[in-house]
Design a protein around this motif. Structure first.
Motif, PDB file in Angstrom:
ATOM      1  N   HIS A 159      73.374  22.402  99.921  1.00  0.00           N
ATOM      2  CA  HIS A 159      74.579  22.923  99.278  1.00  0.00           C
ATOM      3  C   HIS A 159      74.943  22.010  98.119  1.00  0.00           C
ATOM      4  N   TYR A 160      75.505  22.588  97.074  1.00  0.00           N
ATOM      5  CA  TYR A 160      75.986  21.824  95.924  1.00  0.00           C
ATOM      6  C   TYR A 160      77.502  21.898  95.894  1.00  0.00           C
ATOM      7  N   ARG A 161      78.133  20.784  95.595  1.00  0.00           N
ATOM      8  CA  ARG A 161      79.587  20.733  95.421  1.00  0.00           C
ATOM      9  C   ARG A 161      79.860  20.534  93.934  1.00  0.00           C
ATOM     10  N   THR A 162      80.531  21.487  93.343  1.00  0.00           N
ATOM     11  CA  THR A 162      80.831  21.387  91.916  1.00  0.00           C
ATOM     12  C   THR A 162      82.262  21.822  91.658  1.00  0.00           C
ATOM     13  N   GLY A 163      82.726  21.515  90.481  1.00  0.00           N
ATOM     14  CA  GLY A 163      83.983  22.014  89.951  1.00  0.00           C
ATOM     15  C   GLY A 163      83.688  22.408  88.521  1.00  0.00           C
ATOM     16  N   LYS A 164      84.689  22.483  87.725  1.00  0.00           N
ATOM     17  CA  LYS A 164      84.464  22.749  86.307  1.00  0.00           C
ATOM     18  C   LYS A 164      83.932  21.482  85.652  1.00  0.00           C
ATOM     19  N   GLY A 165      83.169  21.645  84.596  1.00  0.00           N
ATOM     20  CA  GLY A 165      82.714  20.492  83.841  1.00  0.00           C
ATOM     21  C   GLY A 165      81.231  20.238  83.949  1.00  0.00           C
TER      22      GLY A 165
END
Length: 101
Positions: free
Chosen positions: A84-90
């Motif tokens: 799984h990848y954890r991302t937000g904006k940017g």
């Protein structure tokens, strides 16, 4: 004299329940990518339920670095919970999109 803050390691590892979490910081370049791949290869030996790659603290990335994200998916494909990848904006989200474009 002002104390100098130590630089955070580009890949830190922690356990979150049944998951091994790799937190990336600064720039995901070829060197950091190689470190990430080696860490993923070591982690799967312990047979965790899943591996998470946290990209939320990235400030930038290179083409050479984002290829490691795809390689980690291959390494973790047989784990019960997968990768799984954890991302937000940017930059973290941009790096993930570039890896799979």
């Amino acid at each position: 004299m002002t104390p100098v803050a130590s630089r955070r390691a580009p890949v830190t590892v922690r356990i979150d329940g049944a998951a091994v979490v790799f937190e990336l910081s600064d720039v995901l370049d070829s060197a950091t990518g190689s470190t990430l791949v080696a860490a993923a290869e070591s982690a799967v030996i312990a047979e965790p339920d899943r591996v998470d790659i946290d990209l939320q603290q990235l400030s930038d990335w290179t083409e050479g670095g984002v290829t490691s994200l795809v390689r980690c998916r291959e390494i973790c494909r047989d784990l019960p919970g997968g990768l799984h990848y954890r991302t937000g904006k940017g930059p973290g989200r941009d790096a993930l999109l570039a890896a799979y474009s």
